[in-house]
Design a protein around this motif. Sequence first.
Motif, PDB file in Angstrom:
ATOM      1  N   UNK A 232       0.722  -1.587  -0.091  1.00 20.56           N
ATOM      2  CA  UNK A 232       0.582   0.015   0.335  1.00 20.56           C
ATOM      3  C   UNK A 232       0.878   1.005  -0.138  1.00 20.56           C
ATOM      4  N   UNK A 233       0.740   2.294  -1.238  1.00 17.18           N
ATOM      5  CA  UNK A 233       1.351   3.209  -1.046  1.00 17.18           C
ATOM      6  C   UNK A 233       0.836   4.025   0.110  1.00 17.18           C
ATOM      7  N   UNK A 289       7.735  -0.189  -4.505  1.00 16.95           N
ATOM      8  CA  UNK A 289       7.533   0.986  -3.110  1.00 16.95           C
ATOM      9  C   UNK A 289       8.637   0.658  -2.401  1.00 16.95           C
ATOM     10  N   UNK A 292      11.226   2.506  -4.928  1.00 13.71           N
ATOM     11  CA  UNK A 292      11.479   3.882  -4.648  1.00 13.71           C
ATOM     12  C   UNK A 292      11.466   4.973  -3.826  1.00 13.71           C
ATOM     13  N   UNK A 293      11.346   4.207  -2.643  1.00 13.10           N
ATOM     14  CA  UNK A 293      12.311   4.953  -1.378  1.00 13.10           C
ATOM     15  C   UNK A 293      13.315   4.425  -0.850  1.00 13.10           C
ATOM     16  N   UNK A 327       7.603  -1.970 -12.517  1.00 10.74           N
ATOM     17  CA  UNK A 327       6.073  -1.150 -12.951  1.00 10.74           C
ATOM     18  C   UNK A 327       5.721  -0.268 -13.375  1.00 10.74           C
TER      19      UNK A 327
END
Lengths: 339, 324
Positions: A232-233, A289, A292-293, A327
Motif C-alpha cells: 500500500x502506497x 515501493x 522507489x523509497x 512498474x
Amino acid sequence: MHGIKRKNFTQELIKQKKLKDQAKIKYYRELNNQLLIAYKTNHKYDLESFKLTSIILDLNPELNVAWNFRRKIILNYFLQNTDSNVAFDWNQELNFTMLQLKRYPKVYWIWNHRTWCLRYVNDIQMWQNELHLVDKMLAVDARNFHGWTYRRYVVSQLKKNEPSNSDLLNETEFDYTTVKINKDISNFSAWHQRASLFPGKLSQLQGYSAKLELIKNEISYLTNAIFTDAEDQSVWIYLKWFITDATIVGILQTGEGGDGYLNVLKQFEDSIQIINNDEIEFSGKDNNWCLKILIVIQTIFFDKLQVEKGGRTDDRRIMLEKLVEVDPLRKNRYLYLLK
Amino acid sequence: MTEQIKFYRDKHLSFIESLDTKTEDYEYWLSEHLRINGVYWGLTALCCLKASDKFKKKDVIEFVLSCWDKENGSFAPFKGHDAHLLSTLSAVQILAIYDSISVLSPEMVDSIVKFVTSNQLEDGSFQGDEFGEVDTRFTYNALSTLSILGKLTPQVVDPAVSYIKNCYNFDGGFGLCPGAESHSAQAFTCVGALAIVGKLEETLTKQQLDDLGWWLCERQVDNGGLNGRPSKLPDVCYSWWVLSTLAIIGKLDWINFPKLHSFILKSQDPQKGGISDRPGNEVDVYHTCFGIAGLSLMGVEDLEPIDPVYCMPFYITKKFLKYK
C-alpha cells in the motif's frame, strides 16, 4: 453520477418509470416555482417560506438556491424578529442538516450550510458536539474528505475558544489518526493528518531527549507498518515525508555525534531491503515501493549528505531500470529520472 | 491498442444532443442547479468531437443570458437561481467557445469582474458566493473567468497565488484549502490557476514539480483508470484532472496511455452512448465530457486538441489575452 450501476431498461420498464416520474415531476416543479417566486419576486421571508425550503431540500439537497433562500430567511426574518415566540432554534437547524448529511454525506452545499450556521452559534459546547458528530461521520466513511476538512475546522475553532487546550487537542487528534490507521493501514486521509500534526507534537515537547524519543517511537510505528503492508502506497508516502521533513531531520542531525540522521536512514534502508528480499523470494519480483523509497534514501545519502561512498554503492540507476520492468505503468517517469 | 472496443463517436453525439429532451425524467428537473455547467460539458465534448454545430448557437446563448442574476450581477446555473463562481465560469466559457463574449455589455463585464473580485477574501482565497464556502476550485473559477475576459490584475493574482502555494502538500499534491488532503481535482484547479497567470515556474521548484508528477502518476491503478486519492477507486473524470495537470507540467507521458484509453472506452455505454465514472455504471454528461477530453489529451480517436489549462479547444484559447 458517481457509482450508480447502469440498468438496461426494457421499453416496458421505461414506460412505467416515466409514468411514475410524471407525478413526482409535477409536485417538484410546483414547489420549485413557488420557491423561486417567494424568493426572487416577493422576497417573502417568513415561516411559510422557511418550511417550503425544508420540503424542497428534503427532495433535493443539491438545490443551492433553496439553501440561499433559507439563509436569507434566517437572517432577515428570524434574527430580526424580537418576538421571542419566533426565536430561531439553531439546534433544530443543526439537526436538519445532520439528517441531511446522514443521507447525503458528500453534498458540498449541506456541509457549507452547517459551517455557516456554526458561525452564528459559536459556543464551546456546540463545537464539542460537532467533534462527536464528525467522529460518527468518519466512522461510517473513514475517507470522506468533507468530514476530515470539517474535523480540522472544528478543532481550529475549539482551539480559538480555549487556547489553553491546544496542546491537549493536538494530542487527542494525533491519537485519533493512530486509531484510524490501526483500523485500516491504507487510510491515507489519516496518514495525511498525522503528517500535519507530528511537527506540532514535537515542538510541544521540552528538551532534546524527549523529542528524540518521540521520533524513535514513530520510527518503530512506521517500521511495523511497512512490514505489515508493503503493497500500500499510503505508508510509503508518509515515510518519504518523515525522512525528509526539516524539523525531524534537524533534530536527528544533532544527535549521535552528528550521525543520528544517517543512522536512521541506514536503519530504514536495512528494513526495506529485508522486505524487498522477502518479496523477491516469494514472487520472484522486486516490490516497487521498496525500490522507489530506496532511491529516495540513496538520493539523500549521495546528493544531500554527500556521504563518503566507502564500500557503499550507488544503486539508483540499477533500481530505476528494475522499476521500468516491475512498474510499467510509470515507465516514463523512471526513464526521465535515468536521463 | 490491442483492445477491441471501439469509440462510439456517433452514439456520444446523439447522447449529448438528447440531453435537453429528457424532460420526462425526474432527474432532469432535479439537476437545474447544474444546468449551465451541463451545457458547458456538453459543448466542450462536442468541440472535441468536432461537432459543436450539434447545439444551436442562438438557443444556447439565449439560455446563458437567461441565467443572468441581476441582483448579484453575474451568472446563475439556471434562470431565477443565484449567481456563483462555478456557474459564472461556465457561462463565460460557453460564450468564449461561441466567440460571443461581445454579447455581454461593458456594464455586464464590469459587473462580473466586480462579482468575482468581491468574493476574494483577505488571505487571497475565493468564496463561491457571499455565504463563505472556500475552496481552490473557486480560485480556478475566478482566475479563469477574469483571464477569459482579459481582466486579471496583480491585485487579484498575487494574493491568489500565495494562497495556492499554501495548499501545496508534502506529498506533492494540492488540497481544497491549506491543510486539506491532496486530491487530483485540486491539483488541476491549483496548477491550472497558476498556469493561467503564468506563475507556475516561479511558484513551484523543479523538485516540487517532480514530486507533483510522481504523486499524479501514482493515481493510475492496474486496470488503467486513474483515482483521485491513494487507495480510492478509479473514475473517468480523473482522466481529465490528472492528465491535464501532467500536461501542464510537461509530464503527460508519465502514465500509461493504452491502458487509460482502454479504461475510458470500457466505460462507454455501447447502446445509448455517453461515458460513466467506471465500466458498467450509468452515464452522464460530466463523465462524457472529461472522458472525451482525456482521450483528446492523449491524442487518440481523432479528436480536436484541447487546452489542458482552460479545458477548451486550443483554437479558442489561443485568442485569450496572456497575463504577464
